[in-house]
Design an enzyme around this catalytic site. Structure first.
Site, PDB file in Angstrom:
ATOM      1  CG  ASN A   1      40.890  42.390  39.255  1.00  0.00           C
ATOM      2  OD1 ASN A   1      40.696  43.181  40.262  1.00  0.00           O
ATOM      3  ND2 ASN A   1      42.086  41.604  39.324  1.00  0.00           N
TER       4      ASN A   1
ATOM      5  CG  LEU B   1      51.924  47.445  24.032  1.00  0.00           C
ATOM      6  CD1 LEU B   1      52.910  48.022  23.015  1.00  0.00           C
ATOM      7  CD2 LEU B   1      51.504  48.401  25.110  1.00  0.00           C
ATOM      8  CB  ILE B   2      45.610  49.665  23.938  1.00  0.00           C
ATOM      9  CG1 ILE B   2      45.024  48.788  25.102  1.00  0.00           C
ATOM     10  CG2 ILE B   2      44.440  50.137  23.056  1.00  0.00           C
ATOM     11  CD1 ILE B   2      44.273  47.809  25.056  1.00  0.00           C
TER      12      ILE B   2
ATOM     13  CG  ASN C   1      46.408  48.034  32.837  1.00  0.00           C
ATOM     14  OD1 ASN C   1      45.989  46.799  32.937  1.00  0.00           O
ATOM     15  ND2 ASN C   1      47.765  48.129  33.186  1.00  0.00           N
TER      16      ASN C   1
ATOM     17  CG  HIS D   1      51.410  46.884  37.031  1.00  0.00           C
ATOM     18  ND1 HIS D   1      51.832  46.282  35.671  1.00  0.00           N
ATOM     19  CD2 HIS D   1      52.521  46.769  37.771  1.00  0.00           C
ATOM     20  CE1 HIS D   1      52.852  45.639  35.860  1.00  0.00           C
ATOM     21  NE2 HIS D   1      53.490  46.006  36.877  1.00  0.00           N
TER      22      HIS D   1
ATOM     23  CG  ASP E   1      52.922  48.080  33.035  1.00  0.00           C
ATOM     24  OD1 ASP E   1      51.647  47.943  32.967  1.00  0.00           O
ATOM     25  OD2 ASP E   1      53.557  46.996  32.669  1.00  0.00           O
TER      26      ASP E   1
ATOM     27  CD  GLU F   1      44.901  43.230  40.962  1.00  0.00           C
ATOM     28  OE1 GLU F   1      46.016  43.574  40.395  1.00  0.00           O
ATOM     29  OE2 GLU F   1      44.330  42.272  40.942  1.00  0.00           O
TER      30      GLU F   1
HETATM   31  C1  GAR Z   1      45.633  41.061  38.343  1.00  0.00           C
HETATM   32  O1  GAR Z   1      46.404  40.784  39.528  1.00  0.00           O
HETATM   33  C2  GAR Z   1      45.989  42.106  37.274  1.00  0.00           C
HETATM   34  O2  GAR Z   1      46.636  43.314  38.280  1.00  0.00           O
HETATM   35  C3  GAR Z   1      47.474  41.594  36.720  1.00  0.00           C
HETATM   36  O3  GAR Z   1      46.941  40.327  36.319  1.00  0.00           O
HETATM   37  C4  GAR Z   1      46.044  39.865  37.488  1.00  0.00           C
HETATM   38  C5  GAR Z   1      44.665  39.508  36.543  1.00  0.00           C
HETATM   39  O4  GAR Z   1      43.989  38.474  37.526  1.00  0.00           O
HETATM   40  N1  GAR Z   1      47.482  42.448  35.303  1.00  0.00           N
HETATM   41  C6  GAR Z   1      48.908  42.423  34.883  1.00  0.00           C
HETATM   42  O5  GAR Z   1      49.918  41.798  35.360  1.00  0.00           O
HETATM   43  C7  GAR Z   1      49.054  43.361  33.840  1.00  0.00           C
HETATM   44  N2  GAR Z   1      50.574  43.734  33.535  1.00  0.00           N
HETATM   45  P1  GAR Z   1      42.264  38.320  37.104  1.00  0.00           P
HETATM   46  O6  GAR Z   1      42.481  37.755  35.650  1.00  0.00           O
HETATM   47  O7  GAR Z   1      42.198  37.054  38.304  1.00  0.00           O
HETATM   48  O8  GAR Z   1      41.577  39.372  37.238  1.00  0.00           O
END
Ligand code: GAR
Length: 195
Positions: free
Chosen positions: A14, A87-88, A102, A104, A145, A174
């Site tokens: 991302n 957590l922030i 964020n 999720h 979340d 995403e």
């Molecule tokens: C993403 O799918 C994001 O939504 C998730 O981690 C992945 C990171 O992928 N976030 C969470 O689960 C937060 N609770 P990436 O490192 O390839 O961007």
């Protein structure tokens, strides 16, 4: 001009997508990538992307103003979490109130909370028998979340799905929506609802 700091703990696909989207943008710049994980592939990505990066410890983050001071010194206006698993802390939340976003990988309020990230989320959705999942983009507060939802988008879950195939569908959502929603939020163009 909006100055973004991206926080990530892992792969960083991302982060890659966000950096690609905003390259050369007149009003938004990606100034810094921060990670709690010295092994995270996102650090290699940020080097290739020419974005400065920084690794910090739990102590730096929760017991000092080290990270807050860096964000302020670099005139960061918004914090974007992209696969960031801690957590922030309160000092950063207070200073960046309403400026931390964020993503999720499920439809909150379902399948959120501490320990719900990555494959675990997708496995839980599959185990539940739900026929859809999706993404949730939301503001960050002091609880995992639970901040105000900005945007959601859905995808089908079929019986053949595995956590990996579902993760693939979620990642596509995403990549498609996160940069665009970030742009709208940081430029004050308002949130958008549900697609
Ligand atoms: C993403 O799918 C994001 O939504 C998730 O981690 C992945 C990171 O992928 N976030 C969470 O689960 C937060 N609770 P990436 O490192 O390839 O961007």
């Amino acid at each position: 001009m909006a100055h973004l700091a991206l926080f990530a703990s892992g792969n960083g696909s991302n982060v890659q997508r966000i950096a690609d989207y905003f390259r050369g943008h007149p009003d938004v710049s990606i100034d810094l990538v921060l990670s709690n994980n010295p092994q995270a592939y996102v650090l290699e990505r940020s080097q290739k992307l020419n974005i400065p990066s920084l690794v910090f410890s739990r102590k730096d983050f929760y017991e000092t103003n080290y990270i807050l001071d860096i964000l302020l010194a670099r005139n960061i206006t918004h914090i974007i979490l992209a696969g960031f698993l801690w957590l922030i802390p309160e000092n950063i939340l207070k200073t960046f109130q309403g400026k931390i976003i964020n993503i999720h990988p499920a439809l909150l309020p379902g399948y959120g909370g501490k320990g719900m990230y990555g494959t675990r989320v997708h496995q839980a959705v599959i185990n539940s028998g739900d026929t859809s999942s999706g993404i949730t983009i939301h503001y960050v507060n002091e609880t995992y979340d639970e901040g105000q939802i900005i945007f959601q988008s859905r995808c089908p879950v079929v019986p053949e799905d595995t956590p990996e195939t579902l993760a693939g569908k979620i990642h596509q959502l995403e990549y498609r929506y996160y940069p665009e929603i970030i742009e709208q939020i940081v430029l004050g163009k308002g949130a958008t609802g549900d697609r």
